[in-house]
Scaffold this motif. Structure first.
Motif, PDB file in Angstrom:
ATOM      1  N   ASN A 299       9.957  -8.787  -2.499  1.00 12.80           N
ATOM      2  CA  ASN A 299       9.551  -9.489  -3.728  1.00 12.80           C
ATOM      3  C   ASN A 299       8.165  -9.148  -4.249  1.00 12.80           C
ATOM      4  OD1 ASN A 299      11.948 -11.343  -3.853  1.00 12.80           O
ATOM      5  ND2 ASN A 299      11.148 -11.827  -1.832  1.00 12.80           N
ATOM      6  N   SER A 300       7.406  -8.352  -3.495  1.00 19.66           N
ATOM      7  CA  SER A 300       6.059  -7.992  -3.951  1.00 19.66           C
ATOM      8  C   SER A 300       5.591  -6.756  -3.199  1.00 19.66           C
ATOM      9  CB  SER A 300       5.083  -9.139  -3.694  1.00 19.66           C
ATOM     10  OG  SER A 300       4.899  -9.309  -2.302  1.00 19.66           O
ATOM     11  N   GLY A 301       4.523  -6.175  -3.704  1.00 21.69           N
ATOM     12  CA  GLY A 301       3.911  -5.042  -3.025  1.00 21.69           C
ATOM     13  C   GLY A 301       3.376  -5.441  -1.664  1.00 21.69           C
ATOM     14  N   THR A 302       2.804  -6.622  -1.587  1.00 20.12           N
ATOM     15  CA  THR A 302       2.270  -7.117  -0.319  1.00 20.12           C
ATOM     16  C   THR A 302       3.351  -7.153   0.755  1.00 20.12           C
ATOM     17  OG1 THR A 302       0.550  -8.438  -1.369  1.00 20.12           O
ATOM     18  CG2 THR A 302       1.260  -9.157   0.803  1.00 20.12           C
ATOM     19  N   GLU A 303       4.507  -7.667   0.396  1.00 13.14           N
ATOM     20  CA  GLU A 303       5.607  -7.724   1.367  1.00 13.14           C
ATOM     21  C   GLU A 303       6.019  -6.323   1.794  1.00 13.14           C
ATOM     22  OE1 GLU A 303       9.175 -10.152   0.775  1.00 13.14           O
ATOM     23  OE2 GLU A 303       8.042 -11.161  -0.796  1.00 13.14           O
TER      24      GLU A 303
ATOM     25  N   CYS B 201      -9.319   1.023  -0.363  1.00 14.92           N
ATOM     26  CA  CYS B 201      -7.892   1.029  -0.724  1.00 14.92           C
ATOM     27  C   CYS B 201      -7.352  -0.383  -0.556  1.00 14.92           C
ATOM     28  CB  CYS B 201      -7.097   1.993   0.151  1.00 14.92           C
ATOM     29  SG  CYS B 201      -7.190   3.693  -0.425  1.00 14.92           S
ATOM     30  N   TYR B 202      -6.575  -0.823  -1.530  1.00 14.97           N
ATOM     31  CA  TYR B 202      -5.983  -2.157  -1.487  1.00 14.97           C
ATOM     32  C   TYR B 202      -4.487  -2.005  -1.238  1.00 14.97           C
ATOM     33  CZ  TYR B 202      -4.466  -6.830  -2.903  1.00 14.97           C
ATOM     34  OH  TYR B 202      -3.908  -8.086  -2.923  1.00 14.97           O
ATOM     35  N   HIS B 203      -4.010  -2.743  -0.267  1.00 17.49           N
ATOM     36  CA  HIS B 203      -2.581  -2.659   0.057  1.00 17.49           C
ATOM     37  C   HIS B 203      -1.933  -4.034   0.048  1.00 17.49           C
ATOM     38  CE1 HIS B 203      -3.206   1.536   1.108  1.00 17.49           C
ATOM     39  NE2 HIS B 203      -4.169   1.190   1.925  1.00 17.49           N
ATOM     40  N   GLY B 204      -2.429  -4.931  -0.787  1.00 13.57           N
ATOM     41  CA  GLY B 204      -1.904  -6.288  -0.771  1.00 13.57           C
ATOM     42  C   GLY B 204      -2.716  -7.143   0.194  1.00 13.57           C
ATOM     43  N   HIS B 205      -2.307  -8.412   0.344  1.00 18.24           N
ATOM     44  CA  HIS B 205      -3.186  -9.342   1.055  1.00 18.24           C
ATOM     45  C   HIS B 205      -2.715  -9.738   2.451  1.00 18.24           C
ATOM     46  CE1 HIS B 205      -0.726 -12.946   0.258  1.00 18.24           C
ATOM     47  NE2 HIS B 205      -0.409 -12.321  -0.862  1.00 18.24           N
TER      48      HIS B 205
ATOM     49  N   VAL C 147      -2.094   4.942   3.017  1.00 20.24           N
ATOM     50  CA  VAL C 147      -3.033   5.456   2.009  1.00 20.24           C
ATOM     51  C   VAL C 147      -2.453   5.288   0.609  1.00 20.24           C
ATOM     52  CG1 VAL C 147      -2.139   7.837   2.181  1.00 20.24           C
ATOM     53  CG2 VAL C 147      -4.495   7.454   1.386  1.00 20.24           C
ATOM     54  N   GLU C 148      -3.322   4.973  -0.337  1.00 21.64           N
ATOM     55  CA  GLU C 148      -2.949   5.108  -1.740  1.00 21.64           C
ATOM     56  C   GLU C 148      -3.133   6.596  -2.066  1.00 21.64           C
ATOM     57  OE1 GLU C 148      -4.540   2.148  -4.709  1.00 21.64           O
ATOM     58  OE2 GLU C 148      -5.722   1.539  -2.998  1.00 21.64           O
ATOM     59  N   PRO C 149      -2.059   7.314  -2.376  1.00 28.31           N
ATOM     60  CA  PRO C 149      -2.193   8.760  -2.590  1.00 28.31           C
ATOM     61  C   PRO C 149      -3.103   9.099  -3.772  1.00 28.31           C
ATOM     62  CG  PRO C 149       0.052   8.015  -3.040  1.00 28.31           C
ATOM     63  CD  PRO C 149      -0.662   6.862  -2.446  1.00 28.31           C
TER      64      PRO C 149
ATOM     65  N   GLY D 262      -6.293   3.582  -6.558  1.00 29.45           N
ATOM     66  CA  GLY D 262      -6.341   2.923  -7.865  1.00 29.45           C
ATOM     67  C   GLY D 262      -7.086   1.609  -7.859  1.00 29.45           C
ATOM     68  N   ASN D 263      -7.557   1.214  -6.696  1.00 26.35           N
ATOM     69  CA  ASN D 263      -8.184  -0.099  -6.603  1.00 26.35           C
ATOM     70  C   ASN D 263      -9.683  -0.034  -6.352  1.00 26.35           C
ATOM     71  OD1 ASN D 263      -5.913  -2.226  -6.816  1.00 26.35           O
ATOM     72  ND2 ASN D 263      -5.040  -0.723  -5.436  1.00 26.35           N
ATOM     73  N   ILE D 264     -10.283   1.153  -6.578  1.00 28.15           N
ATOM     74  CA  ILE D 264     -11.736   1.285  -6.627  1.00 28.15           C
ATOM     75  C   ILE D 264     -12.088   1.984  -7.936  1.00 28.15           C
ATOM     76  CG2 ILE D 264     -12.408   1.226  -4.202  1.00 28.15           C
ATOM     77  CD1 ILE D 264     -11.920   4.152  -3.916  1.00 28.15           C
TER      78      ILE D 264
ATOM     79  N   PHE E  19       2.764   6.234   2.388  1.00 27.48           N
ATOM     80  CA  PHE E  19       2.165   6.288   1.060  1.00 27.48           C
ATOM     81  C   PHE E  19       2.398   4.932   0.399  1.00 27.48           C
ATOM     82  CE2 PHE E  19       1.948  11.030  -0.431  1.00 27.48           C
ATOM     83  CZ  PHE E  19       1.046  11.297   0.588  1.00 27.48           C
ATOM     84  N   ASP E  20       1.311   4.259   0.092  1.00 24.39           N
ATOM     85  CA  ASP E  20       1.424   3.023  -0.680  1.00 24.39           C
ATOM     86  C   ASP E  20       1.428   3.410  -2.152  1.00 24.39           C
ATOM     87  OD1 ASP E  20       1.285   0.666  -1.990  1.00 24.39           O
ATOM     88  OD2 ASP E  20      -0.509  -0.087  -0.965  1.00 24.39           O
ATOM     89  N   GLU E  21       2.642   3.463  -2.710  1.00 20.62           N
ATOM     90  CA  GLU E  21       2.806   3.847  -4.115  1.00 20.62           C
ATOM     91  C   GLU E  21       3.153   2.633  -4.973  1.00 20.62           C
ATOM     92  OE1 GLU E  21       3.338   7.458  -5.558  1.00 20.62           O
ATOM     93  OE2 GLU E  21       4.287   8.441  -3.837  1.00 20.62           O
ATOM     94  N   VAL E  22       2.665   1.480  -4.562  1.00 18.02           N
ATOM     95  CA  VAL E  22       2.911   0.278  -5.366  1.00 18.02           C
ATOM     96  C   VAL E  22       2.354   0.484  -6.778  1.00 18.02           C
ATOM     97  CG1 VAL E  22       2.347  -2.172  -5.628  1.00 18.02           C
ATOM     98  CG2 VAL E  22       3.031  -1.289  -3.392  1.00 18.02           C
ATOM     99  N   MET E  23       1.206   1.153  -6.874  1.00 21.91           N
ATOM    100  CA  MET E  23       0.632   1.421  -8.196  1.00 21.91           C
ATOM    101  C   MET E  23       1.090   2.761  -8.765  1.00 21.91           C
ATOM    102  SD  MET E  23      -3.356   1.565  -9.366  1.00 21.91           S
ATOM    103  CE  MET E  23      -3.746  -0.135  -8.981  1.00 21.91           C
ATOM    104  N   THR E  24       1.090   3.804  -7.931  1.00 23.75           N
ATOM    105  CA  THR E  24       1.339   5.162  -8.440  1.00 23.75           C
ATOM    106  C   THR E  24       2.825   5.470  -8.614  1.00 23.75           C
ATOM    107  OG1 THR E  24       1.233   5.973  -6.158  1.00 23.75           O
ATOM    108  CG2 THR E  24      -0.783   6.112  -7.472  1.00 23.75           C
TER     109      THR E  24
ATOM    110  N   GLY F 190       6.224  -1.249  -5.786  1.00 22.34           N
ATOM    111  CA  GLY F 190       6.125  -2.574  -6.389  1.00 22.34           C
ATOM    112  C   GLY F 190       5.906  -2.373  -7.872  1.00 22.34           C
ATOM    113  N   LYS F 191       5.267  -3.328  -8.512  1.00 21.57           N
ATOM    114  CA  LYS F 191       4.867  -3.189  -9.915  1.00 21.57           C
ATOM    115  C   LYS F 191       5.993  -2.643 -10.820  1.00 21.57           C
ATOM    116  CE  LYS F 191       0.123  -3.755  -8.835  1.00 21.57           C
ATOM    117  NZ  LYS F 191      -0.764  -3.291  -7.783  1.00 21.57           N
ATOM    118  N   ILE F 192       5.964  -1.372 -11.197  1.00 23.64           N
ATOM    119  CA  ILE F 192       6.933  -0.864 -12.180  1.00 23.64           C
ATOM    120  C   ILE F 192       8.378  -1.100 -11.753  1.00 23.64           C
ATOM    121  CG2 ILE F 192       7.855   1.268 -13.228  1.00 23.64           C
ATOM    122  CD1 ILE F 192       4.956   2.287 -13.348  1.00 23.64           C
TER     123      ILE F 192
END
Ligand SMILES: *Cc1c(COP(=O)(O)O)cnc(C)c1O
Length: 427
Positions: A113-117, A141-145, A203-205, A208-210, A236-241, A264-266
């Motif tokens: 249900n979310s990128g964090t999950e 790098c942010y990977h959720g909470h 890693v965020e490839p 996007g969070n800095i 690869f955390d591609e929640v954003m990319t 996640g996201k899109i």
């Protein structure tokens, strides 16, 4: 007092900080966040009827613009037939197949249900599969909470993590190591000491969070090689990319195959969806086919799945990414030109429709330390100036901006004209 101000005051009495996710509160830029009433295409409108051109896009999901008619139609077509069954449905297979087709390294997919999950679950799987405890992530790098991901190292060399938030135990933080982004040597050193204990690199490839920070040539390839050498899992955390920088995400853009991917996201077309997936031998270890537990009452619900499927179709249209790329280039080149004209030191970064703008003297921004040398005061004036001109940017120097297919050249040129006005006030 504006209506947004009144609502913000009221919200603060009942919701911590008045918001359900921290950056929305405008803490780093100051002022009151506009409370949003509705959004369509490239435009969001606040409760007082002020309209803004939106470059936040709900922090990434709205790559086709707000209220895209196909997404709305898809949701409407299922909403009257039940909103959640807690039982399997046909549409979940379609969405998983579509994801796997677009991101071939994801041989099997689990919807959440979310990128964090997604990131939390991918880490659990990596630890279970390797029977190791330590995770390596990168500073900034942010990977959720999730607890083990809300950890960053002190500045400088890789070191045992300290929690970023109270409530995370020292024991949890100890299992999360950090290296500076783009510092392959630091990663190599760390692995030469502890490689046999490291379950995974996450890693965020593209970070996007800095702000938006690109990987240096060879960085992602190097991580792939190190993971192979030490039997660690590359996530690869591609929640954003994912579906953002290219249809197949950063892994297709840079042609690198991770073991696991988080999305996640899109993927949810604006509804709460995430996914993780990857190598079949790993994913088969997830419950109930394997022992690694992960579940979700609303996971794969028909609304989210319908919205996600509609989104996958929209982004698969011919030239979707080429058009976005051209339009975003028009925007970033235009803004950079007006800032240069008045002599404001800055650095623009971009991959496809994801972009960053640092107010800095530096000629490259490769990691969190570099990003944090930006002129925050200037950024804040820029942010409020643009908001005043009807342009809604992310309220922090350390966020990426996003364009959608609903942004046309006319809108972009209006934004550049606004930037030109604001630039004059920044000196
Ligand atoms: C947004 C984001 C997350 C967290 O996703 P949520 O849906 O907010 O939980 C994780 N990783 C990255 C790279 C993100 O950008």
């Amino acid at each position: 007092m504006s209506l947004s101000q009144k609502l913000f005051d009221k919200a603060k009495e009942i919701i911590p900080g008045g918001v359900n996710s921290p950056v929305r509160a405008f803490k780093s830029v100051g002022g009151t966040p506009p409370f949003i009433r509705e959004a369509e295409g490239a435009t969001i409108t606040d409760v007082e009827g002020n309209s803004y051109t939106d470059y936040v896009g709900s922090w990434g999901p709205m790559i086709a613009g707000h209220s895209h008619p196909h997404v709305v139609k898809a949701i409407k077509s299922v909403v009257e037939k039940g909103t959640s069954f807690g039982a399997p449905t046909h549409a979940e297979i379609y969405l998983a197949q579509k994801i796997s087709e677009i991101v071939p390294s994801m041989e099997m997919v689990r919807l959440v249900n979310s990128g964090t999950e997604a990131t939390m679950s991918a880490l659990r799987l990596a630890r279970a599969a390797t029977k190791r405890d330590i995770i390596l992530k990168f500073e900034g790098c942010y990977h959720g909470h999730a607890d083990s991901l809300l950890v960053k190292a002190g500045s400088g060399a890789a070191t045992f993590g300290v929690p970023d938030s109270p409530g995370i135990t020292a024991k949890t933080a100890e299992d999360t190591l950090n290296c500076p982004y783009n510092d392959l040597e630091a990663v190599e050193n760390l692995f030469s000491q502890k490689g046999s204990e490291i379950a995974a690199i996450i890693v965020e490839p593209i970070a996007g969070n800095i702000g938006c920070v690109l990987p240096k040539d060879g960085f992602l390839e190097g991580l792939r090689k190190i993971c192979d050498n030490y039997g660690s899992i590359l996530i690869f955390d591609e929640v954003m990319t994912g579906f953002r920088v290219a249809r197949g995400g950063a892994q297709s853009y840079y042609n690198i195959k991770p073991d696991l991917t988080t999305l996640g996201k899109i993927i949810g077309g604006g509804l709460p969806v995430g996914a993780y997936g990857g190598r079949r031998d790993l994913m088969e270890q997830i419950s109930p086919s394997g022992p690694v537990y992960q579940a979700g009452t609303l996971s794969g619900n028909p609304l989210a799945t319908a919205a996600g499927l509609a989104m996958m179709k929209i982004i698969s249209a011919p030239n979707f990414y080429e058009d976005l790329d051209k339009k975003t280039q028009r925007l970033t080149v235009g803004i950079s030109a007006v800032l240069s004209r008045v002599g404001i030191p800055h650095l623009g970064t971009r991959v496809g429709s994801m972009f960053g703008l640092f107010f800095t003297d530096l000629s490259v921004v490769e990691n969190f330390d570099h990003a944090s040398k930006s002129n925050i005061n200037q950024f804040n004036r820029w942010f409020h100036g643009m908001l005043n001109e009807g342009v809604y940017l992310a309220p922090s120097q350390y966020e990426s901006g996003f364009l959608s297919s609903a942004h046309n050249e006319e809108i972009i040129d209006e934004t550049i004209a606004a930037a030109s006005k604001v630039a004059n006030t920044l000196k």
